[in-house]
Design a protein around this motif. Structure first.
Motif, PDB file in Angstrom:
ATOM      1  N   GLU A 156       0.825  -1.199   0.000  1.00 44.65           N
ATOM      2  CA  GLU A 156       0.000   0.000   0.000  1.00 44.65           C
ATOM      3  C   GLU A 156       0.864   1.255   0.000  1.00 44.65           C
ATOM      4  O   GLU A 156       0.555   2.245  -0.682  1.00 44.65           O
ATOM      5  N   ILE A 157       1.955   1.204   0.737  1.00 46.15           N
ATOM      6  CA  ILE A 157       2.887   2.335   0.769  1.00 46.15           C
ATOM      7  C   ILE A 157       3.503   2.543  -0.610  1.00 46.15           C
ATOM      8  O   ILE A 157       3.651   3.678  -1.080  1.00 46.15           O
ATOM      9  N   ARG A 158       3.828   1.450  -1.283  1.00 47.70           N
ATOM     10  CA  ARG A 158       4.391   1.554  -2.631  1.00 47.70           C
ATOM     11  C   ARG A 158       3.388   2.190  -3.591  1.00 47.70           C
ATOM     12  O   ARG A 158       3.756   3.022  -4.432  1.00 47.70           O
ATOM     13  N   MET A 159       2.122   1.807  -3.471  1.00 43.68           N
ATOM     14  CA  MET A 159       1.094   2.391  -4.334  1.00 43.68           C
ATOM     15  C   MET A 159       0.946   3.883  -4.081  1.00 43.68           C
ATOM     16  O   MET A 159       0.825   4.689  -5.016  1.00 43.68           O
ATOM     17  N   MET A 160       0.943   4.273  -2.811  1.00 46.66           N
ATOM     18  CA  MET A 160       0.824   5.693  -2.487  1.00 46.66           C
ATOM     19  C   MET A 160       2.028   6.471  -3.016  1.00 46.66           C
ATOM     20  O   MET A 160       1.884   7.587  -3.533  1.00 46.66           O
ATOM     21  N   ARG A 161       3.206   5.872  -2.883  1.00 43.75           N
ATOM     22  CA  ARG A 161       4.415   6.529  -3.372  1.00 43.75           C
ATOM     23  C   ARG A 161       4.366   6.709  -4.890  1.00 43.75           C
ATOM     24  O   ARG A 161       4.848   7.701  -5.439  1.00 43.75           O
ATOM     25  N   SER A 162       3.773   5.747  -5.578  1.00 48.14           N
ATOM     26  CA  SER A 162       3.724   5.793  -7.040  1.00 48.14           C
ATOM     27  C   SER A 162       2.741   6.828  -7.564  1.00 48.14           C
ATOM     28  O   SER A 162       2.992   7.470  -8.589  1.00 48.14           O
ATOM     29  N   LYS A 173       0.174  10.284  14.227  1.00 40.61           N
ATOM     30  CA  LYS A 173       1.073   9.135  14.296  1.00 40.61           C
ATOM     31  C   LYS A 173       1.219   8.475  12.929  1.00 40.61           C
ATOM     32  O   LYS A 173       2.329   8.121  12.507  1.00 40.61           O
ATOM     33  N   THR A 174       0.109   8.291  12.238  1.00 42.59           N
ATOM     34  CA  THR A 174       0.149   7.677  10.910  1.00 42.59           C
ATOM     35  C   THR A 174       0.864   8.583   9.921  1.00 42.59           C
ATOM     36  O   THR A 174       1.654   8.114   9.087  1.00 42.59           O
ATOM     37  N   ALA A 175       0.613   9.877  10.016  1.00 42.88           N
ATOM     38  CA  ALA A 175       1.289  10.821   9.119  1.00 42.88           C
ATOM     39  C   ALA A 175       2.796  10.777   9.319  1.00 42.88           C
ATOM     40  O   ALA A 175       3.570  10.784   8.350  1.00 42.88           O
ATOM     41  N   GLU A 176       3.230  10.739  10.566  1.00 42.36           N
ATOM     42  CA  GLU A 176       4.666  10.683  10.851  1.00 42.36           C
ATOM     43  C   GLU A 176       5.282   9.394  10.320  1.00 42.36           C
ATOM     44  O   GLU A 176       6.368   9.395   9.732  1.00 42.36           O
ATOM     45  N   SER A 177       4.573   8.273  10.509  1.00 43.79           N
ATOM     46  CA  SER A 177       5.069   6.981  10.034  1.00 43.79           C
ATOM     47  C   SER A 177       5.213   6.960   8.519  1.00 43.79           C
ATOM     48  O   SER A 177       6.230   6.506   7.977  1.00 43.79           O
ATOM     49  N   SER A 179       5.461   9.573   6.530  1.00 43.62           N
ATOM     50  CA  SER A 179       6.477  10.542   6.147  1.00 43.62           C
ATOM     51  C   SER A 179       7.876   9.959   6.283  1.00 43.62           C
ATOM     52  O   SER A 179       8.747  10.182   5.434  1.00 43.62           O
ATOM     53  N   GLU A 180       8.106   9.191   7.337  1.00 42.52           N
ATOM     54  CA  GLU A 180       9.402   8.544   7.539  1.00 42.52           C
ATOM     55  C   GLU A 180       9.708   7.529   6.443  1.00 42.52           C
ATOM     56  O   GLU A 180      10.879   7.219   6.188  1.00 42.52           O
ATOM     57  N   LYS A 181       8.689   7.039   5.782  1.00 44.87           N
ATOM     58  CA  LYS A 181       8.868   6.074   4.685  1.00 44.87           C
ATOM     59  C   LYS A 181       8.963   6.791   3.324  1.00 44.87           C
ATOM     60  O   LYS A 181       8.916   6.141   2.279  1.00 44.87           O
ATOM     61  N   GLY A 182       9.089   8.104   3.369  1.00 46.64           N
ATOM     62  CA  GLY A 182       9.303   8.860   2.139  1.00 46.64           C
ATOM     63  C   GLY A 182       8.054   9.331   1.435  1.00 46.64           C
ATOM     64  O   GLY A 182       8.132   9.804   0.298  1.00 46.64           O
ATOM     65  N   LEU A 183       6.894   9.238   2.091  1.00 47.47           N
ATOM     66  CA  LEU A 183       5.644   9.684   1.460  1.00 47.47           C
ATOM     67  C   LEU A 183       5.359  11.148   1.812  1.00 47.47           C
ATOM     68  O   LEU A 183       5.709  11.619   2.901  1.00 47.47           O
ATOM     69  N   PRO A 184       4.704  11.868   0.915  1.00 53.31           N
ATOM     70  CA  PRO A 184       4.327  13.264   1.195  1.00 53.31           C
ATOM     71  C   PRO A 184       3.093  13.310   2.093  1.00 53.31           C
ATOM     72  O   PRO A 184       1.999  13.699   1.663  1.00 53.31           O
ATOM     73  N   ALA A 185       3.280  12.897   3.350  1.00 55.01           N
ATOM     74  CA  ALA A 185       2.151  12.766   4.273  1.00 55.01           C
ATOM     75  C   ALA A 185       2.141  13.903   5.281  1.00 55.01           C
ATOM     76  O   ALA A 185       3.185  14.294   5.808  1.00 55.01           O
ATOM     77  N   LYS A 186       0.946  14.416   5.561  1.00 50.43           N
ATOM     78  CA  LYS A 186       0.810  15.513   6.504  1.00 50.43           C
ATOM     79  C   LYS A 186      -0.531  15.410   7.220  1.00 50.43           C
ATOM     80  O   LYS A 186      -1.559  15.158   6.597  1.00 50.43           O
ATOM     81  N   PHE A 187      -0.500  15.575   8.537  1.00 47.97           N
ATOM     82  CA  PHE A 187      -1.742  15.555   9.317  1.00 47.97           C
ATOM     83  C   PHE A 187      -2.252  16.978   9.497  1.00 47.97           C
ATOM     84  O   PHE A 187      -1.566  17.830  10.042  1.00 47.97           O
ATOM     85  N   VAL A 188      -3.452  17.236   9.014  1.00 49.97           N
ATOM     86  CA  VAL A 188      -4.046  18.573   9.119  1.00 49.97           C
ATOM     87  C   VAL A 188      -5.407  18.526   9.814  1.00 49.97           C
ATOM     88  O   VAL A 188      -6.153  19.509   9.787  1.00 49.97           O
ATOM     89  N   GLY A 189      -5.745  17.397  10.417  1.00 49.11           N
ATOM     90  CA  GLY A 189      -7.036  17.253  11.084  1.00 49.11           C
ATOM     91  C   GLY A 189      -7.757  16.006  10.612  1.00 49.11           C
ATOM     92  O   GLY A 189      -7.333  15.340   9.666  1.00 49.11           O
ATOM     93  N   ASN A 190      -8.839  15.673  11.287  1.00 47.60           N
ATOM     94  CA  ASN A 190      -9.590  14.459  10.995  1.00 47.60           C
ATOM     95  C   ASN A 190     -10.983  14.822  10.491  1.00 47.60           C
ATOM     96  O   ASN A 190     -11.862  15.216  11.271  1.00 47.60           O
ATOM     97  N   LEU A 191     -11.176  14.706   9.187  1.00 46.50           N
ATOM     98  CA  LEU A 191     -12.475  15.035   8.586  1.00 46.50           C
ATOM     99  C   LEU A 191     -13.596  14.157   9.120  1.00 46.50           C
ATOM    100  O   LEU A 191     -14.775  14.532   9.061  1.00 46.50           O
TER     101      LEU A 191
END
Length: 338
Positions: A156-162, A173-177, A179-191
């Protein structure tokens, strides 16, 4: 490029030089979250042209806010849970799963290049659909997974990266994890929490009673779930009566739109439950009926309500949940969930 109205009664020709956004979601809860996002986009950028593609179900949440659908939705027998077991999968096959999936792929191909941004709300399957069959940057709101519960798989991480230009996980916590794997992840709130719409405090808990919210789910499996949950209310009543002395119990069912109290009462009738219509005053508050059962000379009552989900959660002392997003929203409000 033609986009159909939610009611299927006409077509809207889209050629404006507006920002064109396609929202893709796959589930009742996901549709509600996406609809909340759309309302915010409309406030911040009213010139954006927004369309939606509900992969699961009819997309009622979009229809309520007049969002054009790129194709009509359809409800399959499993209600979107075809991965749960082989029986669901074969039921959906008979219900037209392959044909529906092909029409969704064809709809995405038809609008290939005609949108400026794709927003996927749900799981990675949507990212695959958007990445393979459309062109444009993809924003992904992965509502289905969290590192607090179950982290994303490597594939799933590979798909997101692609495919993903930006990923907005539902917690830090998920955003940080990611991001550490090289994904452009950012937590801005929970819709998921923003989607809660509070109306009035008239359902608030009463001092001398426990208010128990019952969340059977939003798909047709809710009917089966209510058979189990009705039995649970009996056990819960016995348990609480031993622990709390004279405190009464009030059970409130949050029934999703499109589901019927009559079908629930029909299924529960063999166990002695009877449907009672609401009074005129009750009907004004969203109560669509009661389910009553005589127990040891007393009446055990389950009140069924539609359109007041957030208010039911706010009024509850505890939640009995067999729903996904709804149970997580209850936790987000600090309610204990069984």
């Amino acid at each position: 490029m033609l986009f159909r109205s939610p009611q299927g009664d006409g077509e809207v020709l889209v050629r404006e030089k507006m920002k064109r956004v396609l929202i893709i979601s796959n589930g009742h809860g996901e549709d509600l979250i996406a609809a909340t996002l759309i309302e915010s986009i409309r406030e911040e950028a009213p010139d954006y042209r927004i369309m939606a593609l509900p992969i699961v179900g009819l997309g009622e949440a979009y229809q309520k806010i007049d969002v054009p659908l790129v194709m009509p939705g359809k409800t399959l027998p499993s209600g979107g849970f075809l991965r749960n077991n082989l029986r669901n999968f074969f039921m959906d096959l008979q219900g037209g799963l392959f044909g529906l999936t092909w029409r969704q792929i064809r709809a995405l191909r038809e609008i290939r290049g005609a949108v400026d941004l794709l927003v996927c709300v749900g799981d990675v399957y949507l990212v695959l659909l958007a990445g393979w069959f459309t062109v444009g940057p993809i924003f992904f709101l992965p509502t289905a997974k969290s590192d607090h519960i179950a982290a994303h798989w490597p594939i799933e991480i590979r798909m997101m990266r692609s495919f993903c230009k930006q990923v907005f996980p539902r917690d830090a916590k998920t955003a940080e994890s990611l991001s550490e794997k090289g994904l452009p992840a950012k937590f801005v709130g929970n819709l998921m929490m923003d989607a809660l719409k509070f109306q009035a405090p008239d359902l608030k808990s009463i001092e001398d009673e426990w208010t128990v919210a019952i969340l059977p789910g939003s798909r047709r499996e809710a009917y089966l779930n209510m058979e189990d949950l009705a039995k649970v209310t009996l056990s819960f009543r016995r348990l609480v009566s031993k622990k709390s002395g004279e405190k009464d119990l009030r059970f409130l069912v949050a029934l999703s739109g499109g589901l019927s109290i009559t079908e629930i009462s029909t299924r529960l009738a063999p166990d002695g439950w009877k449907e009672t219509p609401p009074s005129s005053n009750e009907a004004k508050t969203g109560i669509i009926g009661h389910l009553d059962k005589p127990v040891n000379g007393q009446r055990l009552r389950i009140t069924v309500i539609q359109g007041r989900f957030a208010d039911i959660l706010a009024a509850s002392d505890i939640v009995l949940g067999l729903a996904g997003t709804a149970s997580e929203q209850a936790v987000g409000l600090g309610k204990p969930v069984i």
